[in-house]
Enzyme design. Structure first.
Site, PDB file in Angstrom:
ATOM      1  N   LEU A  91       0.952  -1.101  -0.107  1.00 14.78           N
ATOM      2  CA  LEU A  91      -0.088   0.157   0.109  1.00 14.78           C
ATOM      3  C   LEU A  91       0.864   1.295   0.142  1.00 14.78           C
ATOM      4  CD1 LEU A  91      -2.752  -0.932   2.659  1.00 14.78           C
ATOM      5  CD2 LEU A  91      -3.241  -0.099   0.422  1.00 14.78           C
ATOM      6  N   SER A  92       0.822   1.997  -1.042  1.00 10.77           N
ATOM      7  CA  SER A  92       1.739   3.203  -1.135  1.00 10.77           C
ATOM      8  C   SER A  92       1.494   4.110  -0.005  1.00 10.77           C
ATOM      9  CB  SER A  92       1.612   3.669  -2.559  1.00 10.77           C
ATOM     10  OG  SER A  92       1.839   2.704  -3.458  1.00 10.77           O
ATOM     11  N   ALA A  93       2.729   4.916  -0.087  1.00  8.20           N
ATOM     12  CA  ALA A  93       2.422   5.972   1.169  1.00  8.20           C
ATOM     13  C   ALA A  93       1.318   6.872   0.813  1.00  8.20           C
ATOM     14  CB  ALA A  93       3.871   6.791   1.237  1.00  8.20           C
TER      15      ALA A  93
END
Length: 386
Positions: A91-93
């Site tokens: 889950l990207s930043a």
């Protein structure tokens, strides 16, 4: 646990407010992330780097640790899948997700191709903005598609998720107003240009360090646009595996083939990301590692294959350069550094990329300005003066 997550969501939103991570031109993102929170798309097992390896954090046995990992901060990605000891999905930043979707300039009614579904969070946010049935998302990993479908369904999101290789195949529903990729490519697949409408926008992670927003020309044959920000992303799974040999193995046990004293302090190399981005552009296959001792900052550079360089501080502002291999990668890096200074210390936002059927290149400040080809490593090294 629900109350704890509500508090963590609020805390993240407040931190993003303080560090101005909410895009001013896309206020919808704050509401969308509140309605579709990060935890609604997180698997029950996350992975934490303990300094030596990735270790699992299970929601059932360590809910606080799991939540700490998921809500570590605006600039922190959460690893959701590890393959052969390396992260293969995340889950990207939150700040990066917001920045990329802001760069997409997404409006209600736009058709969207979301490439690299992962857990489905970016797909859900895009669908919240575009509208029901207007987003199609593709993912090469069948297990991730199944997971994302469950989470999207539970969240009430009307978006289509398909198994497919987004690098080489285009889903039905095009041409698309917007294309949003969540994995890094060095070279833009030309199929993406063909899949977008003239005037459409393509936002994608470029290489290992930043993301770019391209606008497709009215003739639909080319696209160009600016670097939008820094960030690191998972690589394209269908492309060559980028797993460089470490510096020690590249260097080997032989003596250096060249040695010289360089009148340069390496301190900026350790923390100036404007410089690091410029070096990434000009010497794109250079892997740079820095460290500090009593004499100053030192650097070890290699191309993951056969060329290497070591820059050792002498304590007086000068450095000893040793290097070896078929390319003098240390000289190339120092030359690119001098060029960056001569160009007035440009930031990543001063660079853009153009894609045509025949070639792709990075340019500085203007499409007709200084440029560097995107392609094979050997070609990428040589700047093309205009």
């Amino acid at each position: 646990m629900t109350d704890d997550l509500v508090g963590r969501r609020a805390q993240l939103a407040a931190v993003m407010e303080r560090c101005r991570a909410w895009p001013a031109d896309s206020p919808w993102l704050r509401e969308a992330m509140a309605v579709l929170p990060r935890d609604a798309f997180a698997p029950d097992r996350l992975w934490h780097w303990d300094g030596h390896r990735y270790v699992p954090l299970d929601r059932a046995t360590d809910p606080a640790g799991w939540a700490d990992e998921l809500y570590a901060g605006p600039d922190a990605a959460a690893v959701t899948q590890v393959t052969d000891g390396l992260p293969s999905s995340s889950l990207s930043a939150p700040a990066v997700v917001a920045d990329m979707l802001d760069s997409l300039r997404l409006e209600p009614g736009h058709t969207v191709w979301d490439i690299g579904t992962g857990q489905g969070w970016s797909c859900a946010l895009a669908a919240w903005r575009a509208g029901p049935g207007l987003v199609v998302s593709t993912e090469i990993d069948e297990d991730l598609v199944a997971f994302a479908r469950r989470r999207l369904g539970a969240a009430g999101v009307d978006a289509e998720t398909l198994v497919g290789n987004g690098t080489s195949s285009v889903p039905p529903g095009g041409p698309f107003d917007r294309i949003h990729a969540t994995y890094a490519v060095e070279t833009v697949p030309y199929e993406w240009i063909k899949a977008a409408r003239p005037g459409g926008r393509i936002v994608y992670p470029w290489g290992r360090l930043g993301h770019v927003a391209l606008t497709v020309a009215p003739d639909g044959c080319r696209a160009s646009g600016w670097v939008q920000g820094l960030g690191q992303f998972m690589a394209d799974r269908s492309g060559p595996v980028w797993a460089p040999t470490g510096y020690a193995k590249v260097r080997g046990n032989g003596d250096p083939e060249a040695e010289e004293v360089v009148e340069r302090d390496l301190a900026p190399l350790a923390g100036d990301w404007d410089l690091r981005f410029a070096l990434r552009v000009a010497v794109s296959d250079a892997i740079v590692i820095t460290g500090r001792d009593e004499d100053g900052v030192n650097a070890w550079i290699h191309d993951g294959n056969a060329s290497w360089a070591a820059l050792s501080a002498r304590g007086d502002g000068s450095t000893v350069l040793h290097q070896g291999g078929p390319q003098r990668i240390g000289d190339e890096l120092l030359t690119a550094w001098s060029q960056w200074e001569a160009h007035g210390h440009p930031t990543p936002y001063d660079y853009g990329i153009t894609v045509t059927p025949e070639k792709q290149w990075v340019w500085l400040r203007d499409e007709d300005g200084p440029s560097w080809p995107i392609g094979e490593a050997g070609e990428r090294r040589a700047a093309l003066p205009r």
